[in-house]
Design a protein around this motif. Structure first.
Motif, PDB file in Angstrom:
ATOM      1  N   ILE A  73       0.836  -1.207   0.000  1.00  0.00           N
ATOM      2  CA  ILE A  73       0.000   0.000   0.000  1.00  0.00           C
ATOM      3  C   ILE A  73       0.868   1.253   0.000  1.00  0.00           C
ATOM      4  N   SER A  74       1.909   1.244   0.816  1.00  0.00           N
ATOM      5  CA  SER A  74       2.816   2.399   0.887  1.00  0.00           C
ATOM      6  C   SER A  74       3.518   2.623  -0.447  1.00  0.00           C
ATOM      7  N   LEU A  75       3.901   1.522  -1.115  1.00  0.00           N
ATOM      8  CA  LEU A  75       4.571   1.625  -2.414  1.00  0.00           C
ATOM      9  C   LEU A  75       3.640   2.227  -3.457  1.00  0.00           C
ATOM     10  N   LEU A  76       2.374   1.784  -3.474  1.00  0.00           N
ATOM     11  CA  LEU A  76       1.417   2.318  -4.442  1.00  0.00           C
ATOM     12  C   LEU A  76       1.174   3.808  -4.204  1.00  0.00           C
ATOM     13  N   ASN A  77       1.072   4.208  -2.933  1.00  0.00           N
ATOM     14  CA  ASN A  77       0.895   5.637  -2.626  1.00  0.00           C
ATOM     15  C   ASN A  77       2.100   6.452  -3.062  1.00  0.00           C
ATOM     16  N   TYR A  78       3.300   5.901  -2.887  1.00  0.00           N
ATOM     17  CA  TYR A  78       4.529   6.600  -3.298  1.00  0.00           C
ATOM     18  C   TYR A  78       4.551   6.773  -4.818  1.00  0.00           C
ATOM     19  N   ILE A  79       4.213   5.708  -5.543  1.00  0.00           N
ATOM     20  CA  ILE A  79       4.220   5.764  -7.010  1.00  0.00           C
ATOM     21  C   ILE A  79       3.191   6.770  -7.507  1.00  0.00           C
ATOM     22  N   LYS A  81       2.196   9.366  -6.038  1.00  0.00           N
ATOM     23  CA  LYS A  81       2.664  10.723  -5.727  1.00  0.00           C
ATOM     24  C   LYS A  81       3.728  11.181  -6.716  1.00  0.00           C
ATOM     25  N   LYS A  82       4.559  10.258  -7.177  1.00  0.00           N
ATOM     26  CA  LYS A  82       5.684  10.611  -8.040  1.00  0.00           C
ATOM     27  C   LYS A  82       5.341  10.614  -9.525  1.00  0.00           C
ATOM     28  N   PHE A  83       4.367   9.813  -9.933  1.00  0.00           N
ATOM     29  CA  PHE A  83       4.064   9.675 -11.358  1.00  0.00           C
ATOM     30  C   PHE A  83       2.633  10.117 -11.624  1.00  0.00           C
ATOM     31  N   SER A 162       4.277  19.433  -9.157  1.00  0.00           N
ATOM     32  CA  SER A 162       4.377  18.934  -7.790  1.00  0.00           C
ATOM     33  C   SER A 162       5.587  18.022  -7.657  1.00  0.00           C
ATOM     34  N   ASP A 163       6.479  18.365  -6.719  1.00  0.00           N
ATOM     35  CA  ASP A 163       7.691  17.563  -6.484  1.00  0.00           C
ATOM     36  C   ASP A 163       8.472  17.297  -7.762  1.00  0.00           C
TER      37      ASP A 163
END
Length: 230
Positions: A73-79, A81-83, A162-163
């Motif tokens: 879940i954390s990995l999907l949220n990170y992806i 946010k970045k892409f 964003s970022d």
């Protein structure tokens, strides 16, 4: 008694892992959860419910599976946010439905948007807006909320970066492209997109907030009509 003691232990472990995960991700309130978090919580609940009443799965495997779910879940949220593409698929983008008092029918009738105009009418009435004739601009946010600007009010800002990631869908709403945004960066002597934490377009101007918190403002003013999202 040993069976019930093990059930209690599994409850405590499951809730502890979920609470730690929510605190580390900074999402301790319902309004902060993304669609990924909602689906992920169902998955974690399924893991807890499926394992908690059985002795067939050892405790260490239960913990391992739980941790794998949290990491995923954390990995999907990170992806997301970045892409930007992945974010538009998993979380979604704002959907403009009214601009300059005119309905944007292609967005309203698009099947994938699933817009119920009667439901929107009721929600507008609940906000104290009595008629569509009062509205200059309206859009549906990714969380389902409705942003409304009535005649004479300032248009809402748009985040176009964003970022370090350029948000193409936002640029399309203001009828701009990446070349324009990069030229605005050059005017402020910003060398790399990675240096930008946030770029906000509002009132005909774009302001850049850098990763160190400094704000770079564009002094030249564009025609205000361009500040209205398409």
């Amino acid at each position: 008694m040993e069976y019930y003691f093990l059930v209690v232990i599994k409850f405590i472990i499951g809730f502890t892992i979920i609470l730690v995960h929510m605190n580390l991700s900074g999402k301790t309130q319902l309004s902060q959860l993304t669609p990924i978090d909602f689906i992920g919580n169902f998955v974690l609940g399924g893991i807890m419910g499926g394992v908690i009443y059985t002795d067939a799965i050892p405790l260490y495997q239960y913990i391992t599976v739980f941790l794998i779910g949290v990491i995923f879940i954390s990995l999907l949220n990170y992806i997301s946010k970045k892409f930007n593409f992945f974010r538009s698929v998993t979380i979604g983008n704002p959907i403009p439905i009214i601009k300059k008092g005119q309905f944007i029918m292609e967005n309203i009738t698009e099947k994938k948007n699933k817009i119920d105009i009667l439901n929107i009418t009721s929600r507008l009435h609940a906000q104290g807006i009595h008629s569509f004739q009062e509205i200059s601009y309206a859009q549906i946010e990714p969380d389902g909320q409705i942003t409304v600007v009535c005649d004479g009010a300032q248009m809402p800002s748009l985040i176009v970066m964003s970022d370090g990631a350029i948000l193409g869908s936002a640029l399309e709403q203001i009828e701009k492209d990446e070349t324009w945004l990069k030229s605005e960066m050059e005017k402020q002597h910003i060398e790399k997109p990675e240096d930008v934490f946030l770029a906000e377009f509002w009132d005909g101007k774009v302001n850049f907030i850098l990763q160190d918190g400094k704000i770079k403002k564009i002094k030249t003013t564009v025609n205000k009509a361009e500040s209205q999202p398409a």
